[in-house]
Write a protein that holds these residues in place. Structure first.
Motif, PDB file in Angstrom:
ATOM      1  N   UNK A  52       0.830  -1.205   0.000  1.00 38.79           N
ATOM      2  CA  UNK A  52       0.000   0.000   0.000  1.00 38.79           C
ATOM      3  C   UNK A  52       0.867   1.258   0.000  1.00 38.79           C
ATOM      4  N   UNK A  53       1.958   1.276   0.758  1.00 31.26           N
ATOM      5  CA  UNK A  53       2.844   2.430   0.802  1.00 31.26           C
ATOM      6  C   UNK A  53       3.476   2.678  -0.562  1.00 31.26           C
ATOM      7  N   UNK A  54       3.893   1.621  -1.238  1.00 30.21           N
ATOM      8  CA  UNK A  54       4.492   1.765  -2.566  1.00 30.21           C
ATOM      9  C   UNK A  54       3.462   2.298  -3.562  1.00 30.21           C
ATOM     10  N   UNK A  55       2.252   1.756  -3.541  1.00 30.98           N
ATOM     11  CA  UNK A  55       1.198   2.236  -4.449  1.00 30.98           C
ATOM     12  C   UNK A  55       0.852   3.691  -4.143  1.00 30.98           C
ATOM     13  N   UNK A  56       0.774   4.026  -2.876  1.00 34.62           N
ATOM     14  CA  UNK A  56       0.450   5.389  -2.478  1.00 34.62           C
ATOM     15  C   UNK A  56       1.516   6.364  -2.973  1.00 34.62           C
ATOM     16  N   UNK A  57       2.788   6.013  -2.818  1.00 34.38           N
ATOM     17  CA  UNK A  57       3.877   6.900  -3.230  1.00 34.38           C
ATOM     18  C   UNK A  57       3.976   7.005  -4.747  1.00 34.38           C
ATOM     19  N   UNK A  58       3.925   5.867  -5.440  1.00 29.74           N
ATOM     20  CA  UNK A  58       4.183   5.876  -6.880  1.00 29.74           C
ATOM     21  C   UNK A  58       2.977   6.254  -7.728  1.00 29.74           C
ATOM     22  N   UNK A  60      -0.767   7.245  -6.230  1.00 27.87           N
ATOM     23  CA  UNK A  60      -1.801   8.115  -5.681  1.00 27.87           C
ATOM     24  C   UNK A  60      -1.305   9.514  -5.345  1.00 27.87           C
ATOM     25  N   UNK A  61      -0.138   9.628  -4.713  1.00 28.86           N
ATOM     26  CA  UNK A  61       0.393  10.937  -4.337  1.00 28.86           C
ATOM     27  C   UNK A  61       1.392  11.477  -5.348  1.00 28.86           C
ATOM     28  N   UNK A  62       1.544  10.838  -6.479  1.00 28.92           N
ATOM     29  CA  UNK A  62       2.562  11.221  -7.451  1.00 28.92           C
ATOM     30  C   UNK A  62       2.136  12.434  -8.265  1.00 28.92           C
ATOM     31  N   UNK A  74       5.786  22.385  -6.058  1.00 34.67           N
ATOM     32  CA  UNK A  74       4.652  23.225  -5.673  1.00 34.67           C
ATOM     33  C   UNK A  74       4.173  22.869  -4.269  1.00 34.67           C
ATOM     34  N   UNK A  75       3.627  23.858  -3.569  1.00 31.32           N
ATOM     35  CA  UNK A  75       3.222  23.666  -2.175  1.00 31.32           C
ATOM     36  C   UNK A  75       2.001  22.763  -2.032  1.00 31.32           C
ATOM     37  N   UNK A  76       1.124  22.745  -3.032  1.00 32.50           N
ATOM     38  CA  UNK A  76      -0.107  21.972  -2.918  1.00 32.50           C
ATOM     39  C   UNK A  76       0.043  20.530  -3.406  1.00 32.50           C
ATOM     40  N   UNK A  77       1.230  20.106  -3.698  1.00 32.88           N
ATOM     41  CA  UNK A  77       1.473  18.768  -4.233  1.00 32.88           C
ATOM     42  C   UNK A  77       1.876  17.835  -3.094  1.00 32.88           C
ATOM     43  N   UNK A  78       1.410  16.598  -3.156  1.00 34.00           N
ATOM     44  CA  UNK A  78       1.763  15.616  -2.134  1.00 34.00           C
ATOM     45  C   UNK A  78       3.229  15.211  -2.205  1.00 34.00           C
ATOM     46  N   UNK A  79       3.618  14.360  -1.302  1.00 36.07           N
ATOM     47  CA  UNK A  79       5.003  13.921  -1.234  1.00 36.07           C
ATOM     48  C   UNK A  79       5.211  12.597  -1.968  1.00 36.07           C
TER      49      UNK A  79
END
Length: 109
Positions: A52-58, A60-62, A74-79
């Motif tokens: 889930x962490x890998x999917x979230x990083x690569x 969902x939050x990409x 940009x400030x409004x972009x996830x990590x």
């Protein structure tokens, strides 16, 4: 030559328990005692959490669009992952700092 014929009938035996091979393997290898069952559950939780962490990083939050790394700052972009940066630096990730003439040799090798 003696022949033997049974003089009484044998009562019918109950059907064997129906178990699938996967269920047998699971019961024999992963759930034999409470300690192994707890280890199995903890391992499944950790594996799920890692995936889930890998999917979230690569995914969902990409950041998917942009010209270069500045789109990811940009400030409004996830990590998450910065795919414009990966696209821009893909050649360097694959070949390092080698000369362009050696890229073909590396790709064929």
């Amino acid at each position: 030559m003696d022949h033997f014929v049974q003089s009484y009938s044998i009562p019918a035996a109950p059907s064997p328990k129906r178990r699938t091979p996967a269920r047998e393997w699971l019961g024999r290898n992963l759930l034999t005692n409470p300690l192994q069952a707890a280890g199995t559950l903890i391992g499944l939780y950790l594996a799920f959490h890692l995936v889930w962490t890998i999917i979230d990083f690569t995914v969902l939050d990409a950041v998917w669009s942009g010209a270069d790394r500045t789109a990811c700052s940009a400030a409004d972009v996830g990590l998450g992952a910065c795919w414009p940066f990966v696209k821009e630096k893909f050649g360097q990730f694959m070949y390092g700092s080698r000369e362009c003439l050696k890229h073909t040799r590396l790709s064929l090798g």
